[in-house]
Design a protein around this motif. Structure first.
Motif, PDB file in Angstrom:
ATOM      1  N   ARG A 115      39.204  43.299  32.369  1.00  0.00           N
ATOM      2  CA  ARG A 115      38.757  41.950  32.708  1.00  0.00           C
ATOM      3  C   ARG A 115      39.778  41.175  33.540  1.00  0.00           C
ATOM      4  O   ARG A 115      39.417  40.615  34.584  1.00  0.00           O
ATOM      5  CB  ARG A 115      38.343  41.183  31.453  1.00  0.00           C
ATOM      6  N   PRO A 116      41.051  41.130  33.124  1.00  0.00           N
ATOM      7  CA  PRO A 116      42.021  40.440  33.996  1.00  0.00           C
ATOM      8  C   PRO A 116      42.140  41.099  35.364  1.00  0.00           C
ATOM      9  O   PRO A 116      42.315  40.406  36.374  1.00  0.00           O
ATOM     10  CB  PRO A 116      43.354  40.552  33.231  1.00  0.00           C
ATOM     11  N   ALA A 117      42.006  42.444  35.418  1.00  0.00           N
ATOM     12  CA  ALA A 117      42.107  43.131  36.708  1.00  0.00           C
ATOM     13  C   ALA A 117      40.951  42.726  37.612  1.00  0.00           C
ATOM     14  O   ALA A 117      41.108  42.621  38.836  1.00  0.00           O
ATOM     15  CB  ALA A 117      42.120  44.645  36.504  1.00  0.00           C
ATOM     16  N   THR A 118      39.779  42.493  37.016  1.00  0.00           N
ATOM     17  CA  THR A 118      38.618  42.088  37.811  1.00  0.00           C
ATOM     18  C   THR A 118      38.848  40.711  38.425  1.00  0.00           C
ATOM     19  O   THR A 118      38.493  40.458  39.580  1.00  0.00           O
ATOM     20  CB  THR A 118      37.357  42.076  36.939  1.00  0.00           C
ATOM     21  N   ILE A 119      39.468  39.828  37.649  1.00  0.00           N
ATOM     22  CA  ILE A 119      39.802  38.513  38.204  1.00  0.00           C
ATOM     23  C   ILE A 119      40.777  38.666  39.373  1.00  0.00           C
ATOM     24  O   ILE A 119      40.652  38.002  40.397  1.00  0.00           O
ATOM     25  CB  ILE A 119      40.376  37.600  37.105  1.00  0.00           C
ATOM     26  N   ALA A 120      41.728  39.594  39.224  1.00  0.00           N
ATOM     27  CA  ALA A 120      42.660  39.855  40.323  1.00  0.00           C
ATOM     28  C   ALA A 120      41.921  40.355  41.561  1.00  0.00           C
ATOM     29  O   ALA A 120      42.250  39.983  42.690  1.00  0.00           O
ATOM     30  CB  ALA A 120      43.716  40.867  39.888  1.00  0.00           C
ATOM     31  N   LEU A 121      40.897  41.193  41.358  1.00  0.00           N
ATOM     32  CA  LEU A 121      40.108  41.703  42.491  1.00  0.00           C
ATOM     33  C   LEU A 121      39.438  40.555  43.237  1.00  0.00           C
ATOM     34  O   LEU A 121      39.446  40.502  44.472  1.00  0.00           O
ATOM     35  CB  LEU A 121      39.020  42.649  41.995  1.00  0.00           C
ATOM     36  N   ILE A 122      38.833  39.641  42.477  1.00  0.00           N
ATOM     37  CA  ILE A 122      38.162  38.510  43.118  1.00  0.00           C
ATOM     38  C   ILE A 122      39.201  37.647  43.838  1.00  0.00           C
ATOM     39  O   ILE A 122      38.976  37.180  44.948  1.00  0.00           O
ATOM     40  CB  ILE A 122      37.373  37.671  42.094  1.00  0.00           C
ATOM     41  N   ALA A 123      40.372  37.478  43.192  1.00  0.00           N
ATOM     42  CA  ALA A 123      41.418  36.665  43.817  1.00  0.00           C
ATOM     43  C   ALA A 123      41.902  37.299  45.116  1.00  0.00           C
ATOM     44  O   ALA A 123      42.155  36.593  46.104  1.00  0.00           O
ATOM     45  CB  ALA A 123      42.579  36.466  42.842  1.00  0.00           C
ATOM     46  N   SER A 124      42.028  38.625  45.148  1.00  0.00           N
ATOM     47  CA  SER A 124      42.511  39.254  46.378  1.00  0.00           C
ATOM     48  C   SER A 124      41.454  39.145  47.473  1.00  0.00           C
ATOM     49  O   SER A 124      41.782  38.974  48.648  1.00  0.00           O
ATOM     50  CB  SER A 124      42.926  40.706  46.129  1.00  0.00           C
ATOM     51  N   ALA A 125      40.162  39.210  47.079  1.00  0.00           N
ATOM     52  CA  ALA A 125      39.093  38.979  48.064  1.00  0.00           C
ATOM     53  C   ALA A 125      39.158  37.547  48.581  1.00  0.00           C
ATOM     54  O   ALA A 125      38.938  37.284  49.764  1.00  0.00           O
ATOM     55  CB  ALA A 125      37.726  39.259  47.448  1.00  0.00           C
ATOM     56  N   LEU A 126      39.505  36.644  47.670  1.00  0.00           N
ATOM     57  CA  LEU A 126      39.631  35.229  48.045  1.00  0.00           C
ATOM     58  C   LEU A 126      40.711  35.048  49.113  1.00  0.00           C
ATOM     59  O   LEU A 126      40.523  34.341  50.109  1.00  0.00           O
ATOM     60  CB  LEU A 126      39.968  34.408  46.800  1.00  0.00           C
ATOM     61  N   LEU A 127      41.856  35.700  48.912  1.00  0.00           N
ATOM     62  CA  LEU A 127      42.935  35.595  49.892  1.00  0.00           C
ATOM     63  C   LEU A 127      42.506  36.152  51.242  1.00  0.00           C
ATOM     64  O   LEU A 127      42.815  35.586  52.296  1.00  0.00           O
ATOM     65  CB  LEU A 127      44.177  36.354  49.388  1.00  0.00           C
ATOM     66  N   VAL A 129      39.414  36.319  52.427  1.00  0.00           N
ATOM     67  CA  VAL A 129      38.486  35.364  53.041  1.00  0.00           C
ATOM     68  C   VAL A 129      39.263  34.174  53.610  1.00  0.00           C
ATOM     69  O   VAL A 129      38.987  33.698  54.711  1.00  0.00           O
ATOM     70  CB  VAL A 129      37.433  34.882  52.008  1.00  0.00           C
ATOM     71  N   GLY A 130      40.289  33.726  52.863  1.00  0.00           N
ATOM     72  CA  GLY A 130      41.084  32.579  53.294  1.00  0.00           C
ATOM     73  C   GLY A 130      41.755  32.833  54.631  1.00  0.00           C
ATOM     74  O   GLY A 130      41.849  31.939  55.482  1.00  0.00           O
TER      75      GLY A 130
END
Lengths: 171, 178
Positions: A115-127, A129-130
């Motif tokens: 679960r925490p790794a999945t949040i990291a995945l979304i965060a890296s996608a966020l970066l 996109v940014g």
């Protein structure tokens, strides 16, 4: 007929081996496109551009486009069906296994790490996109407005439409 | 419920610009917040498993959530909904205007949409993070995973690693508490 068989085979293969989703399958696609000569180099990059401009998974966009060139509407349907067939079957198998083993302690432990790794995945996608989103001051303004609207509970889809409208006005 | 499932994923398919993860906020809002079909924890489990299989994340997530809610029929309906908008749009693009993407207003609209997508995703990260990262262990795993992803490690390697860490650490805790 042979063309449709090739189409089906190529997209089954692309779907089955595109781990990581989205742009991870571009090299696989290129290989098949070059093998069968479906697209020119220019068309290939045009579709990547169109994929960025239109909603939905890149895999579906490519399958639909190439399928259409090879066999019209039904070619599109065939290629799209093939590209999602293997992933969907695998996900269903995983889902079935998971609902059977969900409460098993060792599965729970694995999920505690996932679960925490999945949040990291979304965060890296966020970066990622940014990096493409913030190119000038105008984009910061749009982001600020979008943030306020979201904070007030505006529907995400409406927020996207507001962003697009601001884009047309400002650029 | 099948009809609603179809409509929700149709909407998700129609508005996931910017790659698979851009649909995370949309799904979270529809499926968890509005309908209450899944908890945030369930949703994260779904995402973790959906991305362990090959294929487009949007399709896999649709299949998984559909299956969880309504079995195989639910999976098929959700996948159809998620795939249909891009299928239809590309058919139109392929038959009429090849150069659609190079039109100036279209490009301007998408430039404007990108910061909005960013904010949407930032909200999803914040809200999911607040619910999941509540102890030191999960914060460390999240930071480590993010670091490895930024170094360019493939997604499935990072997931395997995180799963293994969760397993090992849970095992230690079981042993010390008994």
């Amino acid at each position: 007929m042979q063309a449709l068989v090739n189409l089906a085979r190529a997209f089954l293969q692309i779907g089955a081996f595109s781990f990581g989703g989205g742009y991870a399958m571009i090299p696989l696609l290129r290989e098949q496109v070059e093998k069968y000569g479906w697209l020119t180099e220019g068309e290939f990059f045009d579709i990547i551009g169109i994929s960025e401009m239109t909603p939905g998974p890149v895999a579906i966009n490519f399958a639909t486009f190439i399928g259409f060139k090879v066999g019209g509407f039904w070619g599109s349907a065939l290629a799209t069906g093939c590209v999602i067939l293997v992933p969907v079957i695998l996900v269903l198998i995983l889902a079935r296994l998971f609902s059977a083993y969900e409460d098993v302690p060792w599965v729970k432990r694995i999920l505690q790490g996932l679960r925490p790794a999945t949040i990291a995945l979304i965060a890296s996608a966020l970066l990622f996109v940014g990096k493409g989103a913030f190119l000038d001051a105008k984009s910061l303004i749009i982001a600020g407005i979008a943030g306020i609207l979201l904070q007030r509970g505006l529907h995400p889809v409406l927020t996207l439409i507001v962003g697009a409208t601001l884009g047309v006005v400002l650029y | 419920m099948l009809g609603k499932l179809f409509l929700i994923f149709l909407q998700i398919g129609a508005f996931t610009f910017g790659g698979g993860y851009a649909m995370v906020p949309l799904i979270q809002r529809e499926v968890c917040t509005k309908q209450g079909w899944l908890t945030d924890q369930d949703f994260l489990n779904c995402l973790a498993l959906a991305q362990s299989a090959p294929g487009p994340l949007a399709i896999n997530t649709a299949a998984y959530i559909g299956y969880r809610l309504r079995g195989t029929a639910g999976a098929l309906v959700a996948v159809l909904g998620a795939a249909l908008p891009s299928f239809a749009i590309i058919i139109v693009v392929a038959s009429f205007f090849n150069r659609f993407a190079t039109l100036a207003p279209v490009q301007a609209a998408f430039r404007g949409m990108r910061p909005a997508i960013f904010m949407l995703m930032a909200y999803a990260v914040a809200s999911l993070g607040k619910k999941t990262l509540h102890d030191k262990f999960s914060i460390i795993v999240a930071m480590m995973s993010l670091g490895l992803l930024l170094l360019g490690l493939p997604t499935f390697v990072v997931l395997i690693l995180a799963g293994t860490i969760g397993y090992v650490r849970g095992g230690k805790r079981d042993a010390s508490s008994s």
